[in-house]
Scaffold this active site. Structure first.
Site, mmCIF file in Angstrom:
data_model
loop_
_atom_site.group_PDB
_atom_site.id
_atom_site.type_symbol
_atom_site.label_atom_id
_atom_site.label_comp_id
_atom_site.label_asym_id
_atom_site.label_seq_id
_atom_site.Cartn_x
_atom_site.Cartn_y
_atom_site.Cartn_z
ATOM 1 N N HIS A 190 14.348 -36.639 -0.882
ATOM 2 C CA HIS A 190 12.963 -36.428 -0.444
ATOM 3 C C HIS A 190 12.363 -37.787 -0.118
ATOM 4 C CE1 HIS A 190 8.643 -35.779 -0.682
ATOM 5 N NE2 HIS A 190 8.916 -34.538 -0.308
ATOM 6 N N GLU A 202 9.713 -39.241 -0.861
ATOM 7 C CA GLU A 202 9.151 -40.005 -1.985
ATOM 8 C C GLU A 202 10.267 -40.613 -2.832
ATOM 9 O OE1 GLU A 202 6.643 -36.768 -3.160
ATOM 10 O OE2 GLU A 202 5.600 -37.058 -1.259
ATOM 11 N N GLY A 254 1.776 -35.026 3.306
ATOM 12 C CA GLY A 254 0.529 -35.227 2.562
ATOM 13 C C GLY A 254 -0.574 -35.895 3.367
ATOM 14 N N LYS A 302 6.186 -31.344 -6.747
ATOM 15 C CA LYS A 302 6.125 -32.783 -7.068
ATOM 16 C C LYS A 302 5.731 -32.985 -8.531
ATOM 17 C CE LYS A 302 5.179 -33.525 -2.240
ATOM 18 N NZ LYS A 302 4.662 -34.391 -1.199
ATOM 19 N N GLU A 361 11.555 -33.636 7.268
ATOM 20 C CA GLU A 361 10.191 -33.949 6.858
ATOM 21 C C GLU A 361 9.809 -35.330 7.385
ATOM 22 O OE1 GLU A 361 8.873 -31.571 3.139
ATOM 23 O OE2 GLU A 361 9.848 -33.394 2.488
ATOM 24 N N SER A 420 2.678 -31.417 5.732
ATOM 25 C CA SER A 420 1.353 -30.864 6.038
ATOM 26 C C SER A 420 1.384 -29.432 6.567
ATOM 27 C CB SER A 420 0.590 -31.794 6.987
ATOM 28 O OG SER A 420 0.327 -33.023 6.326
ATOM 29 N N ASN A 464 7.397 -27.386 -3.067
ATOM 30 C CA ASN A 464 7.719 -28.625 -3.786
ATOM 31 C C ASN A 464 6.480 -29.036 -4.566
ATOM 32 O OD1 ASN A 464 8.411 -31.155 -4.646
ATOM 33 N ND2 ASN A 464 8.448 -32.097 -2.610
HETATM 34 P P1 PGA Z 1 2.963 -31.731 1.997
HETATM 35 O O1 PGA Z 1 4.338 -32.244 1.330
HETATM 36 O O2 PGA Z 1 3.137 -30.281 2.323
HETATM 37 O O3 PGA Z 1 1.911 -31.966 0.955
HETATM 38 O O4 PGA Z 1 2.745 -32.553 3.229
HETATM 39 C C1 PGA Z 1 5.573 -31.772 1.769
HETATM 40 C C2 PGA Z 1 6.693 -32.381 0.971
HETATM 41 O O5 PGA Z 1 6.576 -33.551 0.567
HETATM 42 O O6 PGA Z 1 7.717 -31.733 0.694
#
Ligand code: PGA
Length: 254
Positions: free
Chosen positions: A100, A102, A178, A12, A172, A218, A10
């Protein structure tokens, strides 16, 4: 039954068309696909066609797929700034991320909107990849299972034929995205088992067992293997660690 692992990047809001193209070219050059894995990229919508073009004509390019990070549920019309499922499909997408964290927490996407997006994806022949996950507050209040089960049931509630339209979902935990703090494999397995039981309950044993449940939050080259080894973890959804070719190659090679 064991499912083919799905390793999804992903990106983003990173990488425009040229960087996406260059990344994919470099990735397919070095990646040796195994029959037990599928690799999927979610570039920014504007970079989708350039990313797809980066894999063209390469043997390992056939082992990778593409998706978009969001769609709007209407087919067309006066919806400035949005893209439809059929536009994404025409650009080379096979999957679309829905819900997601976000999207839910920064843009206020609701379960009802997720359901409409999943349905629109299904109608256009795109696979919706619904994401579910609890916040830290919900986790500390002991609500994790209730939250993820309700997000899952609501998000997939309007599909006509889930047996063919859902290939994967993702767990998730919001507190793991993140932050550098991943769920332990044991914690991931606990929730993935709950999600598996819910899928079986919703769609029957065969369909429920065949939908891949990805873990995200992460994931890094050094924890990818142990997370993939956890029960009912059929793949990974990776943000930060998918932005570097070497790091992503090493996750795809575990
Ligand atoms: P990350 O994000 O691996 O940076 O924690 C995962 C995601 O948001 O899909």
């Amino acid at each position: 039954m064991s499912n083919k692992f799905l390793l999804a990047a992903n990106w983003k809001m990173h990488y425009g068309p040229s960087k996406a193209h260059e990344f994919i070219e470099s990735f397919v050059e070095q990646f040796s696909p195994g029959s037990e894995k599928e690799v999927l990229f979610f570039p920014a919508s504007i970079a989708l066609t350039a990313a797809v073009a980066g894999s063209a004509g390469k043997k390992s390019g056939q082992a990778i797929s593409f998706g978009v990070q969001n769609i709007y549920w209407e087919e067309k019309g006066a919806f400035t700034g949005e893209i439809s499922a059929s536009m994404a499909k025409e650009g080379g997408a096979k999957y679309v991320l829905v819900g997601h964290s976000e999207r839910r927490h920064v843009f206020g996407e609701t379960d009802e909107q997720c359901a409409k997006k999943c349905s629109a994806a299904e109608t256009a022949g795109l696979f919706p990849l619904l994401c579910v996950g609890e916040t830290l507050e919900q986790r500390e209040a002991g609500q994790t299972e209730a939250v993820v089960v309700s997000q899952l049931k609501n998000g997939l509630s309007s599909l006509e034929s889930p047996s063919s339209s859902v290939q994967a979902i993702a767990y998730e935990p919001v507190w793991a995205i993140g932050t550098g703090k991943n769920a332990t494999p044991a914690d991931a397995a606990t929730i993935h088992n709950v999600l598996r039981a819910t899928l079986v309950d919703m769609f029957g044993a065969t369909v429920g067992a065949g939908i891949r449940i990805l873990y995200g939050g992460s994931v890094k080259p050094d924890n990818a293997r142990e997370l993939l080894d956890a029960e009912n973890v059929d793949g990974l959804l990776v943000g930060g660690a998918s932005l570097d070719v070497d790091s992503w190659l090493s996750i795809c090679s575990v």
